[in-house]
Design an enzyme around this catalytic site. Sequence first.
Site, PDB file in Angstrom:
ATOM      1  N   HIS A 155     -54.769  -2.527 -22.989  1.00  0.00           N
ATOM      2  CA  HIS A 155     -53.409  -2.904 -22.539  1.00  0.00           C
ATOM      3  C   HIS A 155     -52.339  -2.335 -23.471  1.00  0.00           C
ATOM      4  O   HIS A 155     -51.254  -2.902 -23.577  1.00  0.00           O
ATOM      5  CB  HIS A 155     -53.247  -4.427 -22.458  1.00  0.00           C
ATOM      6  N   SER A 276     -35.526  21.471 -29.788  1.00  0.00           N
ATOM      7  CA  SER A 276     -34.511  21.113 -28.812  1.00  0.00           C
ATOM      8  C   SER A 276     -33.360  22.100 -28.920  1.00  0.00           C
ATOM      9  O   SER A 276     -33.015  22.539 -30.013  1.00  0.00           O
ATOM     10  CB  SER A 276     -34.018  19.691 -29.096  1.00  0.00           C
ATOM     11  N   LYS A 282     -35.161  17.737 -33.681  1.00  0.00           N
ATOM     12  CA  LYS A 282     -36.272  17.429 -32.783  1.00  0.00           C
ATOM     13  C   LYS A 282     -37.468  18.370 -32.908  1.00  0.00           C
ATOM     14  O   LYS A 282     -37.331  19.567 -33.109  1.00  0.00           O
ATOM     15  CB  LYS A 282     -35.811  17.486 -31.309  1.00  0.00           C
ATOM     16  N   GLU A 289     -46.971  17.275 -22.922  1.00  0.00           N
ATOM     17  CA  GLU A 289     -46.267  16.773 -21.735  1.00  0.00           C
ATOM     18  C   GLU A 289     -46.602  17.609 -20.496  1.00  0.00           C
ATOM     19  O   GLU A 289     -46.796  17.071 -19.408  1.00  0.00           O
ATOM     20  CB  GLU A 289     -44.756  16.805 -21.974  1.00  0.00           C
TER      21      GLU A 289
END
Length: 467
Positions: A155, A276, A282, A289
């Site tokens: 969970h 970025s 970043k 992804e």
Amino acid sequence: MTLWQGRFGEGMAEVVAEFTVSLPFDRALAEVDLVGSKAHVRGLGRHGIVSPEEVDQLLGALDVVGQELATGSFAFAPDDEDVHTAIERRVTELAGDVGAKLHTGRSRNDQIATDLRLWSRRALAAIAVDVMALQDVLLHRAREAGDMYLPGYTHLQRAQPVLLAHHLLAHGWALARDVDRLVASIERLNISPLGAGALAGSSLPLDPDFVAEELGFLGRFENSLDAVSDRDFVAEALFDLSLLGVHLSRMGEELVLWSSEEFGFCTLDDAYATGSSMLPQKKNPDVAELARGKAGRLIGNLTGLLVTLKGLPLSYNRDLQEDKEPLFDSVRQVSTTLRALGGVYETVTWHHDRMQEAADGAGAAAVDLAEYLVEHGMPFRQAHALVGALVRDSLERHVPLSELVEAHPELGDAGAALLEPGVAVTRRTTPGGAGPKAVAEQMARFVRRLDVDRTRVGLLAGTADLA
Ligand code: ARG
């Protein structure tokens, strides 16, 4: 050129040509199309449908086409509808009248089914090799991880500590099932449809068994209608690639989480991360992804094909042309995902301090306390309640759990010792469990499994290359 001048008074409308053309994508089948045509020609020769000289001429022309394709000098004509038309046109240019015999006893319906099976056999074997390369990376990182441990989650809540090696191998075993599925799919698709003709076979003495063997297939089709309409193997390939893609997506998702500041379990290598355009600080996990994102597209390719197939009457229908782009796309996407993700795992730096900190929280050994009580005769449900009450007490009164455990008559020092950092993970001793001894055994089994699979995949890749 069209292949049906006889029956038609006038040429095809431009829009029809544009709408039906498949050459832009089916030229990927050129190599296997030549292989299939050569087997077909040898089959025609075997029963005297064409003479030995004609066989030589046709095979010679097909060889020239092969060279032209390999060197990029093959000139496709504007009205080549598909790769089969293009090759037959060129063979006819090269071999003259004999070229007109190439398509004897054959239809593009059995031809395309043959091509696609040959192509899939090779492509799926290559994917299995790529999957195994990723498994090797996981194994190597698992070996190297030694005693590192982190929280195991259910969970997405910290549950029990597990060795990092155990966690990495969990993905390795999922990939082993993917290899297994790919191998099974290749074995199932390894049947030749050549000789089924348009749909019903032929009046000429074709020899489907002979051409099947020539092409390295395990056997020939049983039913000509089924042979030209069956695309189960494409659907299965797309399913295999989708589920593999789902595994890669879950691995990607995990890397996204782990590399976040919130988890801080790992840092991605600069070569496998992106920056970025606006935010200078970043470092983004774009590979992970995209591995996650590609799964949507792979599942789309699978569902798209299933919908195309569901309403088709027997036998060949042009709808089946829609099988190729999703298949080619899924193979390409999965292949690059496997390689990119392999690079991420190869180069990622683990932060054991952060993993440990997260894994050594007081609650992590709660079940060990209950099991300690069980070993001393207490029924588990009672032990569970006792430890649960201690945890609650600790949270409510802000007293460290270890103090409460130490003070408890049935737990005492021995109980408190279980809460020491790094102890709980060593107590997962059962087969397949997350502790060091069990993981060492698991790793040995994983190595053996890779050896076995490497042989299976190597054999298939070898057979696939024969054709
Ligand atoms: N491009 C076609 C396909 O991919 C080849 C078979 C064409 N057959 C036909 N009867 N039009 O399915």
